[in-house]
Design a protein around this motif. Structure first.
Motif: not given
Length: 92
Positions: A18, A21, A25
């Motif tokens: 998580k 990712r 971003d």
């Protein structure tokens, strides 16, 4: 006053999927980050940042406040990363 370029090598093995990712971003949205590259080796991420009067701490400080990055290395713009290429005949 000029544009400075920093290369930040990061060991991301301690990040969850998580957070990994979320880091991607973050890199996409950050105005000074120009590239995000996955690597094989001790450091598995390379983040390149450029900006006027960019210091070593600017982007790194933001990264470390958002993510638990324990191992990293910052390279100045004049450092050349050595690339090793595998000849195409290896895959034939």
């Amino acid at each position: 006053m000029g544009i400075n370029r920093k290369q930040i090598l990061i060991d991301s093995k301690d990040l969850s999927l998580k957070d990994d990712r979320k880091l991607l971003d973050f890199a996409k949205a950050h105005p000074n980050i120009t590239s995000f590259t996955r690597l094989i080796g001790k450091y598995d991420l390379l983040i390149e940042a450029e900006g006027e009067n960019l210091t070593q701490r600017d982007v790194l400080k933001e990264l470390r406040s958002e993510f638990e990055i324990k191992r990293f290395r910052v390279l100045e713009e004049d450092v050349i990363l050595k690339d090793k290429f595998i000849p195409s005949m290896v895959f034939n």
